[in-house]
Design an enzyme around this catalytic site. Structure first.
Site, PDB file in Angstrom:
ATOM      1  N   HIS A   1       1.996  11.588 -16.561  1.00 28.21           N
ATOM      2  CA  HIS A   1       1.785  11.972 -15.161  1.00 28.21           C
ATOM      3  C   HIS A   1       1.563  13.480 -15.071  1.00 28.21           C
ATOM      4  O   HIS A   1       2.198  14.251 -15.778  1.00 28.21           O
ATOM      5  CB  HIS A   1       3.018  11.556 -14.350  1.00 28.21           C
ATOM      6  CG  HIS A   1       2.901  11.757 -12.880  1.00 28.21           C
ATOM      7  ND1 HIS A   1       3.021  13.004 -12.287  1.00 28.21           N
ATOM      8  CD2 HIS A   1       2.691  10.879 -11.863  1.00 28.21           C
ATOM      9  CE1 HIS A   1       2.882  12.869 -10.973  1.00 28.21           C
ATOM     10  NE2 HIS A   1       2.679  11.597 -10.693  1.00 28.21           N
TER      11      HIS A   1
ATOM     12  N   CYS B   1      -2.526  10.938 -11.210  1.00 21.09           N
ATOM     13  CA  CYS B   1      -1.989  10.925  -9.849  1.00 21.09           C
ATOM     14  C   CYS B   1      -2.910  11.755  -8.969  1.00 21.09           C
ATOM     15  O   CYS B   1      -3.034  12.972  -9.150  1.00 21.09           O
ATOM     16  CB  CYS B   1      -0.576  11.492  -9.811  1.00 21.09           C
ATOM     17  SG  CYS B   1       0.111  11.610  -8.148  1.00 21.09           S
TER      18      CYS B   1
ATOM     19  N   HIS C   1      -1.711   6.575  -9.818  1.00 23.06           N
ATOM     20  CA  HIS C   1      -1.044   6.747  -8.530  1.00 23.06           C
ATOM     21  C   HIS C   1      -2.109   7.267  -7.569  1.00 23.06           C
ATOM     22  O   HIS C   1      -2.736   8.286  -7.850  1.00 23.06           O
ATOM     23  CB  HIS C   1       0.086   7.771  -8.619  1.00 23.06           C
ATOM     24  CG  HIS C   1       1.222   7.358  -9.502  1.00 23.06           C
ATOM     25  ND1 HIS C   1       2.231   8.235  -9.850  1.00 23.06           N
ATOM     26  CD2 HIS C   1       1.512   6.171 -10.092  1.00 23.06           C
ATOM     27  CE1 HIS C   1       3.102   7.598 -10.621  1.00 23.06           C
ATOM     28  NE2 HIS C   1       2.689   6.339 -10.788  1.00 23.06           N
TER      29      HIS C   1
ATOM     30  N   ASP D   1       1.024   5.882  -3.702  1.00 20.36           N
ATOM     31  CA  ASP D   1       2.083   6.824  -4.062  1.00 20.36           C
ATOM     32  C   ASP D   1       2.861   7.212  -2.815  1.00 20.36           C
ATOM     33  O   ASP D   1       2.938   6.463  -1.852  1.00 20.36           O
ATOM     34  CB  ASP D   1       1.461   8.033  -4.776  1.00 20.36           C
ATOM     35  CG  ASP D   1       2.449   8.749  -5.680  1.00 20.36           C
ATOM     36  OD1 ASP D   1       3.584   8.275  -5.818  1.00 20.36           O
ATOM     37  OD2 ASP D   1       2.076   9.779  -6.246  1.00 20.36           O
ATOM     38  N   HIS D   2       3.403   8.385  -2.806  1.00 14.25           N
ATOM     39  CA  HIS D   2       4.295   8.819  -1.729  1.00 14.25           C
ATOM     40  C   HIS D   2       3.761   8.453  -0.348  1.00 14.25           C
ATOM     41  O   HIS D   2       2.564   8.557  -0.088  1.00 14.25           O
ATOM     42  CB  HIS D   2       4.484  10.338  -1.780  1.00 14.25           C
ATOM     43  CG  HIS D   2       5.040  10.829  -3.067  1.00 14.25           C
ATOM     44  ND1 HIS D   2       4.921  12.123  -3.472  1.00 14.25           N
ATOM     45  CD2 HIS D   2       5.721  10.195  -4.060  1.00 14.25           C
ATOM     46  CE1 HIS D   2       5.499  12.290  -4.649  1.00 14.25           C
ATOM     47  NE2 HIS D   2       5.989  11.127  -5.024  1.00 14.25           N
TER      48      HIS D   2
ATOM     49  N   TYR E   1       9.321   7.676  -0.528  1.00 14.10           N
ATOM     50  CA  TYR E   1       9.243   6.282  -0.982  1.00 14.10           C
ATOM     51  C   TYR E   1       9.673   5.293   0.101  1.00 14.10           C
ATOM     52  O   TYR E   1      10.549   4.448  -0.121  1.00 14.10           O
ATOM     53  CB  TYR E   1      10.081   6.106  -2.259  1.00 14.10           C
ATOM     54  CG  TYR E   1       9.491   6.861  -3.414  1.00 14.10           C
ATOM     55  CD1 TYR E   1       8.472   6.310  -4.176  1.00 14.10           C
ATOM     56  CD2 TYR E   1       9.917   8.160  -3.718  1.00 14.10           C
ATOM     57  CE1 TYR E   1       7.895   7.014  -5.225  1.00 14.10           C
ATOM     58  CE2 TYR E   1       9.345   8.870  -4.757  1.00 14.10           C
ATOM     59  CZ  TYR E   1       8.338   8.295  -5.511  1.00 14.10           C
ATOM     60  OH  TYR E   1       7.771   8.993  -6.529  1.00 14.10           O
TER      61      TYR E   1
END
Length: 358
Positions: free
Chosen positions: A207, A245, A274, A319-320, A333
């Site tokens: 990552h 990501c 991601h 992702d987030h 999350y």
């Protein structure tokens, strides 16, 4: 493409598996055993328990995130050999239970870093936010205390208290480590684990640094396309690949994120993804945005098309996400906004598929 959701495990994640299962086209999770500290061996019984629990909910567990690399490995200390041996044992144990990909990072000291974990936006939602001007006024200890204060009592990935107990000592040791030395230490790690990964059939997916620049004088070595090329050349194997990501690399507007996805997909090194968006506010100042292209700076259609064209069989996840509709939980999350993101990305995938096959 398999759409997945990050899940921290029962007792660590407030989101039940049955809710994740209800997200359309969700196939599985990217899991973690949160009880293990960096450097510890993940035992077979605990891995089996996780996989069985996820499978019982009608989901797959083929990807594991955060088999964290011990800081002694990153710093090149003599103790690294034992920790590499432990890492290999964990890979062997994971492979026995159907794990195909392991997502990890090689960030020194800190994992992802933000200056606000609940920044309120104009629509009343809150999200992760970063302002480098604030970081320049902080010490490493300050940022650790801020993150712990704003985490809502939940452990955040890369910010586990056990990892940060030696903060002052570790920061002093890093004063002697530059980017070249950090890369050498990474090569040593890859030489130690990739033969095992190849043998057991687990693809490693590194990552990016998040955000994509150096912090507190620490040598971060996965910030852009050129860094990725250097990492790929440290050990030539498709098992030495990347979890790209979008939001992490996208924190720096100089990174052409769709082009990075496409290049490393074509090279067979895109092992997981991601996918999320980011909104620039000024130089080194941004907040995380909803997934659609129109809400941020990244062309999500181009990213998904690059995945479709080059690596259509990988696992991806939204992702987030933001906290919306009154939800509370682990910063970055939540359930609702990540579920919206998954459905949006799935819609892009359907559109791309039908266009390519007409």
């Amino acid at each position: 493409m398999k759409m997945t959701f990050r899940w921290y495990g029962e007792g660590f994640d407030p989101i039940p598996l049955q809710y994740i299962k209800q997200i359309p086209e969700m196939t599985g999770i990217m899991g973690v055993l949160n009880q293990y500290q960096a450097g510890e061996v993940w035992e077979e019984a605990e891995i089996k328990k996780l996989v069985d629990q996820v499978n019982a909910a009608g989901l797959e567990c083929e990807v594991i995130e955060s088999v964290n690399v011990h800081e002694d490995i990153k710093m090149g200390l003599p103790s690294r050999d034992q920790y590499i041996e432990n890492y290999n044992k964990t890979l062997e144990n994971l492979a026995k239970y159907g794990i195909k990909t392991v997502v990890y990072n090689f960030m020194p000291v800190f994992d992802w870093l933000r200056t606000e974990l609940a920044h309120e936006t104009e629509d009343g939602s809150n999200c992760l936010y970063y302002d480098h001007a604030d970081v320049e006024g902080m010490t490493p200890r300050d940022i650790v205390e801020l993150t712990a204060k704003e985490s809502g009592g939940l452990t955040l990935p890369g910010w586990e208290p056990e990892r940060l107990e030696r903060l002052d000592e570790v920061m002093a040791l890093y004063e002697e480590i530059d980017h070249a030395k950090m890369r050498d230490n990474y090569r040593y790690f890859l030489e130690g684990i990739i033969p095992t990964a190849e043998k057991v059939g687990i693809k490693m997916a590194c990552h990016p640094d998040d955000p994509a620049w150096d912090l507190f004088g620490l040598p971060r070595i996965y910030r852009n396309r050129d860094d990725m090329d250097k990492i790929a050349k440290l050990y030539d194997s498709q098992y030495n690949g990347f979890c790209i990501c979008a939001g992490s690399l996208g924190s720096n507007p100089e990174n052409d994120v769709p082009a990075i996805f496409r290049e490393f997909g074509e090279r067979g090194l895109l092992n997981a993804a991601h996918v999320r968006n980011v909104k620039y506010l000024s130089e080194k100042k941004f907040h995380e945005a909803p997934h659609p292209s129109s809400t941020g700076e990244l062309d999500m259609h181009a990213i998904m098309e690059a995945i479709y064209d080059t690596s259509p069989d990988i696992h991806i996840r939204p992702d987030h996400g933001r906290m919306i509709w009154g939800e509370t939980g682990r910063p970055g999350y939540p359930l609702y906004d990540r579920a919206l993101g998954a459905v949006y990305l799935g819609g892009l995938w359907e559109s791309i598929t039908k266009f390519k096959n007409r």
